[in-house]
Design an enzyme around this catalytic site. Structure first.
Site, short mmCIF file in Angstrom:
data_model
loop_
_atom_site.label_atom_id
_atom_site.label_comp_id
_atom_site.label_asym_id
_atom_site.label_seq_id
_atom_site.Cartn_x
_atom_site.Cartn_y
_atom_site.Cartn_z
N LYS A 1 21.25 -32.38 -44.24
CA LYS A 1 20.49 -31.19 -43.84
C LYS A 1 21.19 -30.46 -42.69
O LYS A 1 21.77 -31.10 -41.80
CB LYS A 1 19.08 -31.61 -43.44
CG LYS A 1 18.14 -30.48 -43.05
CD LYS A 1 16.76 -31.07 -42.75
CE LYS A 1 15.82 -30.04 -42.18
NZ LYS A 1 14.48 -30.63 -41.88
N SER B 1 10.99 -28.27 -43.84
CA SER B 1 12.22 -27.52 -43.67
C SER B 1 13.38 -28.13 -44.45
O SER B 1 14.44 -27.52 -44.58
CB SER B 1 12.59 -27.44 -42.18
OG SER B 1 12.79 -28.73 -41.64
N SER C 1 8.36 -32.34 -42.64
CA SER C 1 9.45 -31.79 -43.44
C SER C 1 10.25 -32.78 -44.26
O SER C 1 11.23 -32.39 -44.89
CB SER C 1 10.39 -30.99 -42.53
OG SER C 1 9.74 -29.82 -42.09
#
Length: 470
Positions: free
Chosen positions: A84, A159, A183
């Site tokens: 990520k 996210s 998230s």
């Protein structure tokens, strides 16, 4: 409904990470051909899903070519993955879901990157996210939305949305995610994945996150199977062991122990939607059929100030990002390019700064309440989210007051565990009337990830979840 996936008859097939590792370690597949297939799958679906932040395909090819089955070593050696875009990977920029500064390549790997790589995973690059991770949907006004592969008209959640979209679509079987308000669990719910937010401190965090007044963030992974998540934590423990927590160990199946499970369909301040309530009660019924003692509870014994205190805490974090932007991100930092949610949260934090010390003190005390709750119950079941994944645009960060109200209604169950540090896992046990995945969330006391994984194995066997390509 536009469904997008990359599953096919290449070498990846529909193997999960453990299956792929077994094929590579046995010599049936080579790491090089697996990497090429994952790169091809990325290129095939990214234009529709928008999950890719930065590619590192050549570096992944080089890493795969040097891997030999006879070398032994890391269990996941040669399995492709993604990181990520809010942790550092040497040689790639870290943009945190925004374009508010000029990209600069990181000079080192973050500790979580090193730990995940130590298991043998090979990252193909970095995945897209919402700006600074503040929104539960990645819909940046200039970078574009990350779309749900089950229906591209709907959000992939956030996210960790890019990682989730790629795992669900079959690009890779496992990808890094992190969770500061849900998230890992939110995109797991939206995309039909397994998402475990571990106990606070279970996996390493960047230093600035460890120094926060309330450490709400946790690193983890998103997978399509319970065994992939369990195996990842087993392998991580061979290289990185936190102090003060019991080991998870090698969890390979259900436990025979029957548990005391509380079921709630109401969060601290609101009831979930009717469809989610019905699906949660259906899951509770399954747990009863499996022999667990299930008790319906009206509400958690948690202060009603929690939602407001959490939003104010996020406001403080947003204000800090805006305030130190040029120092942290370079002279090219341009706050006018930040989205309205980030700027609105920053204004909220600044205007209510005098309330912040009391809010932090209350957040720190929440764990006292849940600790007593877990003296009575072994686990608690709730829906992961209050409603099914909304369409693209519903959570677009163009009007702060509108989007924060919608976020608070939708993401009402997950932030609690970030505040308390307790583990929680979202499992894709249901589907909405529109055919979108819906996650059910199980939480347990500090350090009890093994219990959640055992329960997850049992539920996966009893109610196998839907697959996007079937």
């Amino acid at each position: 409904m536009a469904r997008v996936h990359a599953f096919g008859d290449d070498v990846l097939g529909d193997l999960d990470a453990v299956g792929l590792a077994d094929a590579i370690n046995s010599g049936q597949l080579t790491a090089a051909e697996v990497a090429e297939a994952a790169i091809a799958r990325t290129e095939a679906v990214n234009s529709q899903l928008n999950g890719l932040a930065h590619a590192a395909f050549d570096a992944a090819r080089n890493a795969a070519r040097t891997r030999r089955p006879s070398q032994g070593g890391a269990f996941f050696g040669g399995v492709p993955s993604y990181i990520k875009d809010n942790v550092d990977v040497n040689g790639l920029p870290t943009m945190r879901g925004t374009d508010a500064w000029a990209p600069r390549h990181a000079g080192t790997d973050s500790e979580i990157t090193r730990v995940l790589r130590s298991t043998g995973l090979i990252e193909l690059g970095k995945t897209q996210m919402s700006e600074f991770g503040f929104s539960a949907a990645a819909e940046h006004p200039r970078l574009g939305p990350v779309r749900n592969p089950w229906n591209t008209e709907h959000t992939a959640g956030a996210s960790s949305s890019g990682s989730a979209a790629f795992v669900a679509a079959g690009v890779v079987p496992i990808a890094h995610a992190n969770d500061g308000g849900g998230s890992i669990r939110i995109p797991a719910s939206c995309n039909g994945l397994v998402g475990l937010k571990p106990t606070r401190g279970r996996l390493p965090l960047d230093p600035e996150l460890r120094r926060m007044p309330v450490v709400i963030a946790a690193n983890g992974v998103l997978t399509r199977s319970v065994r992939d998540t369990a195996a990842l934590y087993r392998e991580v423990e061979r290289n990185w062991r936190p102090t003060g927590l019991p080991p998870i160990g090698d969890v390979t199946g259900p436990s025979k122990q029957r548990l005391r499970i509380a079921v709630l369909t109401r969060s601290v301040d609101q009831e979930c939607g009717p469809e989610m309530r019905a699906l949660t009660l259906k899951t509770a019924g399954l747990l009863e059929e499996l022999g667990h003692h299930v008790e319906h509870v009206e509400e958690l014994p948690v202060p009603t100030t929690l939602p407001d205190d959490f939003v104010l805490y996020w406001g403080m974090l947003a204000w800090a990002q805006v305030r130190i932007g040029r120092l942290a991100f370079g002279k090219s930092f341009d706050r006018t390019r930040l989205d309205s949610l980030t700027l609105g949260l920053a204004r909220h934090g600044a205007r209510n700064a005098l309330r912040l010390p009391a809010a932090i003190a209350r957040l720190r005390r929440v764990r006292r309440h849940t600790a007593r709750f877990f003296d009575t119950y072994d686990a608690v079941l709730t829906p992961t989210l209050a409603d099914a994944p909304p369409p693209i645009g519903y959570l677009s960060p163009t009007d702060y007051h509108q989007v924060i109200d919608r976020l608070r209604r939708w993401v009402t169950f997950t932030p609690l565990h970030n505040v308390t540090g307790e583990p929680a896992i979202s499992l894709p046990l249901a589907q909405s009337a529109e055919g979108l995945p819906v996650g059910m969330m199980l939480a347990a006391d500090l350090g009890r990830e093994a219990r959640l994984l055992e329960l997850a194995y049992e539920l996966e066997e009893a109610r196998p979840w839907a697959r996007i390509h079937v």
